[in-house]
Write a protein that holds these residues in place. Sequence first.
Motif, PDB file in Angstrom:
ATOM      1  N   ASN A 142     -70.982 -63.091  -2.222  1.00 25.31           N
ATOM      2  CA  ASN A 142     -69.729 -63.718  -2.629  1.00 25.31           C
ATOM      3  C   ASN A 142     -69.315 -63.265  -4.020  1.00 25.31           C
ATOM      4  OD1 ASN A 142     -69.344 -65.730  -0.322  1.00 25.31           O
ATOM      5  ND2 ASN A 142     -71.412 -66.236  -0.987  1.00 25.31           N
ATOM      6  N   GLY A 143     -68.089 -63.619  -4.399  1.00 24.44           N
ATOM      7  CA  GLY A 143     -67.586 -63.227  -5.702  1.00 24.44           C
ATOM      8  C   GLY A 143     -68.467 -63.669  -6.846  1.00 24.44           C
ATOM      9  N   ARG A 144     -69.170 -64.754  -6.667  1.00 30.49           N
ATOM     10  CA  ARG A 144     -70.068 -65.273  -7.703  1.00 30.49           C
ATOM     11  C   ARG A 144     -71.270 -64.368  -7.949  1.00 30.49           C
ATOM     12  NH1 ARG A 144     -70.783 -70.364  -3.848  1.00 30.49           N
ATOM     13  NH2 ARG A 144     -68.603 -69.741  -3.644  1.00 30.49           N
ATOM     14  N   HIS A 145     -71.452 -63.353  -7.097  1.00 31.09           N
ATOM     15  CA  HIS A 145     -72.562 -62.405  -7.251  1.00 31.09           C
ATOM     16  C   HIS A 145     -72.101 -61.083  -7.866  1.00 31.09           C
ATOM     17  CE1 HIS A 145     -73.963 -64.734  -3.505  1.00 31.09           C
ATOM     18  NE2 HIS A 145     -74.668 -65.173  -4.518  1.00 31.09           N
ATOM     19  N   ALA A 146     -70.883 -61.009  -8.386  1.00 33.57           N
ATOM     20  CA  ALA A 146     -70.304 -59.738  -8.821  1.00 33.57           C
ATOM     21  C   ALA A 146     -71.137 -59.025  -9.876  1.00 33.57           C
ATOM     22  CB  ALA A 146     -68.885 -59.965  -9.339  1.00 33.57           C
ATOM     23  N   TYR A 147     -71.765 -59.765 -10.787  1.00 34.31           N
ATOM     24  CA  TYR A 147     -72.488 -59.120 -11.887  1.00 34.31           C
ATOM     25  C   TYR A 147     -73.688 -58.317 -11.400  1.00 34.31           C
ATOM     26  CZ  TYR A 147     -74.880 -63.606 -11.294  1.00 34.31           C
ATOM     27  OH  TYR A 147     -75.510 -64.704 -10.758  1.00 34.31           O
ATOM     28  N   GLY A 159     -75.457 -56.617 -16.724  1.00 32.87           N
ATOM     29  CA  GLY A 159     -74.368 -56.734 -15.755  1.00 32.87           C
ATOM     30  C   GLY A 159     -73.573 -58.010 -15.956  1.00 32.87           C
ATOM     31  N   MET A 160     -74.260 -59.108 -16.277  1.00 30.72           N
ATOM     32  CA  MET A 160     -73.585 -60.376 -16.532  1.00 30.72           C
ATOM     33  C   MET A 160     -72.646 -60.268 -17.741  1.00 30.72           C
ATOM     34  SD  MET A 160     -76.831 -62.968 -15.905  1.00 30.72           S
ATOM     35  CE  MET A 160     -76.042 -64.410 -16.605  1.00 30.72           C
ATOM     36  N   LYS A 161     -73.151 -59.682 -18.808  1.00 30.27           N
ATOM     37  CA  LYS A 161     -72.338 -59.553 -20.023  1.00 30.27           C
ATOM     38  C   LYS A 161     -71.074 -58.752 -19.751  1.00 30.27           C
ATOM     39  CE  LYS A 161     -76.147 -59.979 -23.348  1.00 30.27           C
ATOM     40  NZ  LYS A 161     -76.977 -59.279 -24.365  1.00 30.27           N
ATOM     41  N   ASP A 162     -71.217 -57.651 -19.027  1.00 29.16           N
ATOM     42  CA  ASP A 162     -70.048 -56.822 -18.704  1.00 29.16           C
ATOM     43  C   ASP A 162     -69.064 -57.576 -17.801  1.00 29.16           C
ATOM     44  OD1 ASP A 162     -71.246 -54.845 -20.146  1.00 29.16           O
ATOM     45  OD2 ASP A 162     -71.543 -53.457 -18.470  1.00 29.16           O
ATOM     46  N   ALA A 163     -69.617 -58.276 -16.801  1.00 30.29           N
ATOM     47  CA  ALA A 163     -68.759 -58.989 -15.850  1.00 30.29           C
ATOM     48  C   ALA A 163     -67.997 -60.126 -16.518  1.00 30.29           C
ATOM     49  CB  ALA A 163     -69.601 -59.532 -14.696  1.00 30.29           C
ATOM     50  N   ALA A 191     -67.207 -60.302 -19.658  1.00 31.79           N
ATOM     51  CA  ALA A 191     -66.260 -59.741 -20.619  1.00 31.79           C
ATOM     52  C   ALA A 191     -65.039 -59.158 -19.914  1.00 31.79           C
ATOM     53  CB  ALA A 191     -66.937 -58.657 -21.455  1.00 31.79           C
ATOM     54  N   ASN A 192     -65.220 -58.695 -18.675  1.00 33.28           N
ATOM     55  CA  ASN A 192     -64.121 -58.076 -17.929  1.00 33.28           C
ATOM     56  C   ASN A 192     -64.233 -58.452 -16.452  1.00 33.28           C
ATOM     57  OD1 ASN A 192     -62.100 -56.459 -16.862  1.00 33.28           O
ATOM     58  ND2 ASN A 192     -62.616 -54.675 -18.109  1.00 33.28           N
ATOM     59  N   GLY A 251     -61.943 -64.732 -10.026  1.00 35.82           N
ATOM     60  CA  GLY A 251     -61.956 -66.160 -10.348  1.00 35.82           C
ATOM     61  C   GLY A 251     -63.361 -66.733 -10.343  1.00 35.82           C
ATOM     62  N   GLU A 252     -64.165 -66.353  -9.352  1.00 38.14           N
ATOM     63  CA  GLU A 252     -65.532 -66.865  -9.277  1.00 38.14           C
ATOM     64  C   GLU A 252     -66.373 -66.338 -10.438  1.00 38.14           C
ATOM     65  OE1 GLU A 252     -67.578 -66.724  -5.594  1.00 38.14           O
ATOM     66  OE2 GLU A 252     -65.965 -67.680  -4.456  1.00 38.14           O
ATOM     67  N   THR A 253     -66.140 -65.084 -10.821  1.00 34.78           N
ATOM     68  CA  THR A 253     -66.893 -64.504 -11.935  1.00 34.78           C
ATOM     69  C   THR A 253     -66.605 -65.254 -13.241  1.00 34.78           C
ATOM     70  OG1 THR A 253     -66.895 -62.310 -10.895  1.00 34.78           O
ATOM     71  CG2 THR A 253     -67.298 -62.392 -13.266  1.00 34.78           C
ATOM     72  N   LYS A 254     -65.351 -65.613 -13.452  1.00 33.53           N
ATOM     73  CA  LYS A 254     -64.994 -66.387 -14.646  1.00 33.53           C
ATOM     74  C   LYS A 254     -65.729 -67.728 -14.661  1.00 33.53           C
ATOM     75  CE  LYS A 254     -60.327 -64.482 -15.253  1.00 33.53           C
ATOM     76  NZ  LYS A 254     -58.869 -64.768 -15.171  1.00 33.53           N
ATOM     77  N   LEU A 255     -65.826 -68.368 -13.497  1.00 35.75           N
ATOM     78  CA  LEU A 255     -66.478 -69.668 -13.423  1.00 35.75           C
ATOM     79  C   LEU A 255     -67.989 -69.564 -13.582  1.00 35.75           C
ATOM     80  CD1 LEU A 255     -64.294 -71.217 -10.598  1.00 35.75           C
ATOM     81  CD2 LEU A 255     -64.393 -71.968 -12.977  1.00 35.75           C
ATOM     82  N   VAL A 256     -68.580 -68.459 -13.116  1.00 32.04           N
ATOM     83  CA  VAL A 256     -70.004 -68.238 -13.361  1.00 32.04           C
ATOM     84  C   VAL A 256     -70.243 -68.121 -14.871  1.00 32.04           C
ATOM     85  CG1 VAL A 256     -71.950 -66.658 -13.063  1.00 32.04           C
ATOM     86  CG2 VAL A 256     -70.454 -67.151 -11.135  1.00 32.04           C
ATOM     87  N   GLY A 257     -69.361 -67.399 -15.537  1.00 39.42           N
ATOM     88  CA  GLY A 257     -69.480 -67.277 -16.983  1.00 39.42           C
ATOM     89  C   GLY A 257     -69.412 -68.625 -17.676  1.00 39.42           C
TER      90      GLY A 257
END
Length: 325
Positions: free
Chosen positions: A39-44, A243-247, A249-250, A272-278
Amino acid sequence: MKLLGRLAAAIGLVAGIAGASAAPARAADVNFITDFGFNGRHAYFYVAREKGYYKEAGLDVTFLRGQGSADAIKKVAAGLATIGFADAGSLVLARGNDGVPVKLVSIVYARPPQAIFGVKGTGITSPKDLEGKTIADTASSSVRLLFPAFAKAAGIDPAKVKWVVAEGSALPSLLANGRVDAIGQFSVGEPLIAAAIAPKETVRIAYKDSGLDYYGNGLIASEETIAKQPELVRAFVKATIKGMKDAFANPAEAAAIMAKYQKELAPAIIEGETKLVGELATVPGQPLGSIDAKSIAGTVEVMSANFTLKSPVQPSQLYAPGFVE
């Protein structure tokens, strides 16, 4: 001429030996299993793979599709996966009820991820508004099972809330059609819910806003892997955090990267999910991914108070320190 030929052969042999000794070591194979699906929450994780962070760390990582945190924990314990991504609460249950020898090595959801979602304009704006309402969720959802702890922290009466059981895939439509007042979901799932109920708008009641201090998902490894391959674990954690830091940040870039691998996911949802993981992962004053002993103790306390455990779990049994720089 014969002497020159022998000399050339000797030089070639030495060069061959030198070349062989200088050859790079074979990358270590790592099977990584998610908590549930891709899912999008796994992008990093995809960012770390796409940008070569795992490769630079000497790792050849294969992604495995998980079927829930309990499934990921079992597969890591059995050696079917090297590293996993799973819920800390589920890890407490696995340790207390089955003695599963698996520990957290890094945290991602450093704050409670559970939340309840309503629709804007229907009278739900705060936890108190949930009294007298009907909430739908799956039978085994941690949102539902940890609701008493949230209710106590938020100062509401859990007996005044009605819960109904539904399939996870049906929850957004139940909310959109007004068949229930609210649904349970991790906060990182808000983009999917928002898309399902549009043009209506979501209202999020997050457990983390009540002052509860316990962990959600993090990276896990078996005690055997931690003991025998600590450098491999440390390398995977370090590369993932990059990967988390990059995701974070962008998020748009992270979404574009993941969409290349999982074409069925909409980039906007991934972003959107990546922003919420952050939002869950970032704790002021703490390094990204680091495990705090106080929050580990809070996780054990919350789970022990709301679930039946065959054996008590000590905080030290839940995590292995020293894997985050």
